[in-house]
Design a protein around this motif. Sequence first.
Motif, PDB file in Angstrom:
ATOM      1  N   LYS B  62      -9.083 -18.550   5.282  1.00  0.00           N
ATOM      2  CA  LYS B  62     -10.316 -19.310   5.533  1.00  0.00           C
ATOM      3  C   LYS B  62     -10.390 -19.937   6.918  1.00  0.00           C
ATOM      4  O   LYS B  62     -11.458 -20.394   7.339  1.00  0.00           O
ATOM      5  N   ASP B  63      -9.258 -19.948   7.633  1.00  0.00           N
ATOM      6  CA  ASP B  63      -9.318 -20.485   8.994  1.00  0.00           C
ATOM      7  C   ASP B  63     -10.031 -19.532   9.943  1.00  0.00           C
ATOM      8  O   ASP B  63     -10.509 -19.940  11.016  1.00  0.00           O
ATOM      9  N   ARG B  64     -10.148 -18.263   9.540  1.00  0.00           N
ATOM     10  CA  ARG B  64     -10.779 -17.291  10.438  1.00  0.00           C
ATOM     11  C   ARG B  64     -11.790 -16.378   9.744  1.00  0.00           C
ATOM     12  O   ARG B  64     -12.638 -15.789  10.412  1.00  0.00           O
ATOM     13  N   PHE B  65     -11.693 -16.259   8.452  1.00  0.00           N
ATOM     14  CA  PHE B  65     -12.599 -15.386   7.702  1.00  0.00           C
ATOM     15  C   PHE B  65     -13.623 -16.240   6.950  1.00  0.00           C
ATOM     16  O   PHE B  65     -13.286 -17.293   6.406  1.00  0.00           O
ATOM     17  N   SER B  66     -14.843 -15.742   6.902  1.00  0.00           N
ATOM     18  CA  SER B  66     -15.869 -16.359   6.065  1.00  0.00           C
ATOM     19  C   SER B  66     -16.748 -15.267   5.480  1.00  0.00           C
ATOM     20  O   SER B  66     -16.868 -14.186   6.056  1.00  0.00           O
ATOM     21  N   ALA B  67     -17.320 -15.554   4.334  1.00  0.00           N
ATOM     22  CA  ALA B  67     -18.203 -14.584   3.698  1.00  0.00           C
ATOM     23  C   ALA B  67     -19.301 -15.330   2.965  1.00  0.00           C
ATOM     24  O   ALA B  67     -19.094 -16.436   2.476  1.00  0.00           O
ATOM     25  N   GLU B  68     -20.458 -14.703   2.927  1.00  0.00           N
ATOM     26  CA  GLU B  68     -21.559 -15.288   2.183  1.00  0.00           C
ATOM     27  C   GLU B  68     -22.358 -14.195   1.504  1.00  0.00           C
ATOM     28  O   GLU B  68     -22.358 -13.047   1.932  1.00  0.00           O
ATOM     29  N   ARG B  69     -23.026 -14.584   0.447  1.00  0.00           N
ATOM     30  CA  ARG B  69     -23.893 -13.664  -0.285  1.00  0.00           C
ATOM     31  C   ARG B  69     -25.150 -14.436  -0.652  1.00  0.00           C
ATOM     32  O   ARG B  69     -25.301 -14.930  -1.765  1.00  0.00           O
ATOM     33  N   LEU B  70     -26.027 -14.512   0.307  1.00  0.00           N
ATOM     34  CA  LEU B  70     -27.264 -15.241   0.111  1.00  0.00           C
ATOM     35  C   LEU B  70     -28.170 -14.481  -0.844  1.00  0.00           C
ATOM     36  O   LEU B  70     -28.240 -13.257  -0.800  1.00  0.00           O
ATOM     37  N   SER B  75     -24.340  -9.019   1.426  1.00  0.00           N
ATOM     38  CA  SER B  75     -23.280  -9.945   1.818  1.00  0.00           C
ATOM     39  C   SER B  75     -22.818  -9.657   3.232  1.00  0.00           C
ATOM     40  O   SER B  75     -22.908  -8.525   3.717  1.00  0.00           O
ATOM     41  N   THR B  76     -22.298 -10.708   3.879  1.00  0.00           N
ATOM     42  CA  THR B  76     -21.729 -10.581   5.216  1.00  0.00           C
ATOM     43  C   THR B  76     -20.329 -11.158   5.226  1.00  0.00           C
ATOM     44  O   THR B  76     -20.101 -12.235   4.679  1.00  0.00           O
ATOM     45  N   LEU B  77     -19.405 -10.430   5.837  1.00  0.00           N
ATOM     46  CA  LEU B  77     -18.032 -10.891   6.040  1.00  0.00           C
ATOM     47  C   LEU B  77     -17.828 -11.066   7.541  1.00  0.00           C
ATOM     48  O   LEU B  77     -18.104 -10.152   8.312  1.00  0.00           O
ATOM     49  N   LYS B  78     -17.365 -12.247   7.939  1.00  0.00           N
ATOM     50  CA  LYS B  78     -17.173 -12.535   9.358  1.00  0.00           C
ATOM     51  C   LYS B  78     -15.722 -12.883   9.640  1.00  0.00           C
ATOM     52  O   LYS B  78     -15.048 -13.531   8.823  1.00  0.00           O
ATOM     53  N   ILE B  79     -15.276 -12.452  10.803  1.00  0.00           N
ATOM     54  CA  ILE B  79     -13.932 -12.794  11.278  1.00  0.00           C
ATOM     55  C   ILE B  79     -14.081 -13.429  12.649  1.00  0.00           C
ATOM     56  O   ILE B  79     -14.677 -12.853  13.560  1.00  0.00           O
ATOM     57  N   GLN B  80     -13.554 -14.653  12.788  1.00  0.00           N
ATOM     58  CA  GLN B  80     -13.667 -15.359  14.057  1.00  0.00           C
ATOM     59  C   GLN B  80     -12.603 -16.431  14.164  1.00  0.00           C
ATOM     60  O   GLN B  80     -12.603 -17.369  13.350  1.00  0.00           O
ATOM     61  N   PRO B  81     -11.663 -16.351  15.079  1.00  0.00           N
ATOM     62  CA  PRO B  81     -11.420 -15.251  16.013  1.00  0.00           C
ATOM     63  C   PRO B  81     -10.514 -14.182  15.395  1.00  0.00           C
ATOM     64  O   PRO B  81      -9.681 -14.493  14.540  1.00  0.00           O
ATOM     65  N   ALA B  82     -10.685 -12.977  15.835  1.00  0.00           N
ATOM     66  CA  ALA B  82      -9.877 -11.877  15.280  1.00  0.00           C
ATOM     67  C   ALA B  82      -8.471 -11.865  15.869  1.00  0.00           C
ATOM     68  O   ALA B  82      -8.249 -12.232  17.024  1.00  0.00           O
TER      69      ALA B  82
END
Lengths: 114, 116
Positions: B62-70, B75-82
């Motif tokens: 969870k420090d770098r990955f997030s996901a949502e399903r509005l 759904s979108t999966l995000k990685i920051q920073p990779a």
Amino acid sequence: AQSVTQLDSQVPVFEEAPVELRCNYSSSVSVYLFWYVQYPNQGLQLLLKYLSGSTLVKGINGFEAEFNKSQTSFHLRKPSVHISDTAEYFCAVTGGTSYDKVIFGPGTSLSVIP
Amino acid sequence: EAGVAQSPRYKIIEKRQSVAFWCNPISGHATLYWYQQILGQGPKLLIQFQNNGVVDDSQLPKDRFSAERLKGVDSTLKIQPAKLEDSAVYLCASSPWTGLGTGELFFGEGSRLTVL
């Protein structure tokens, strides 16, 4: 917690020969068991599943698997393989509710040799 | 029936950059999963949604990955920073809500991420 073991990471077999891919699982509750196949650069697709009833289940492409509760195994078999069966095969397990995770094994790479 | 759609299929980024992956499940499927598949390994569950609620995210960094399903659909999966170790194929899967937990998943073709 549930887990899945696939002892053979790679299985080479000659075309038209039989093959068995081994899968063992650990779980403290009733389980549902699955075999998925993954062709190169594609997602996974279901080969077959065991939910209940007959311990011998048949799937697509001539594959079958047998559930053995006493040995906690769910081995996949095919009597005669084709070149097109070359792929990665994953055994998976899940528990009895929709909230249970589907846990995958590490996979077995089947290579069919002409 | 249309299958699970994912994009992009391939993405190359440098470490510390960000990336986002999109998934559109099969119509009517209430459950959506994101799996990470590192080369030579089986898929590892990152997050599981039931409609738009999170059922399991215990293995999501969870420090770098997030996901949502509005709206309980895509759904979108995000990685920051990779990081370099994030190089993998990110698989989206969906399943219908049966109430019986049959566990059959329908997978997309995956998004292959290379972090340099």
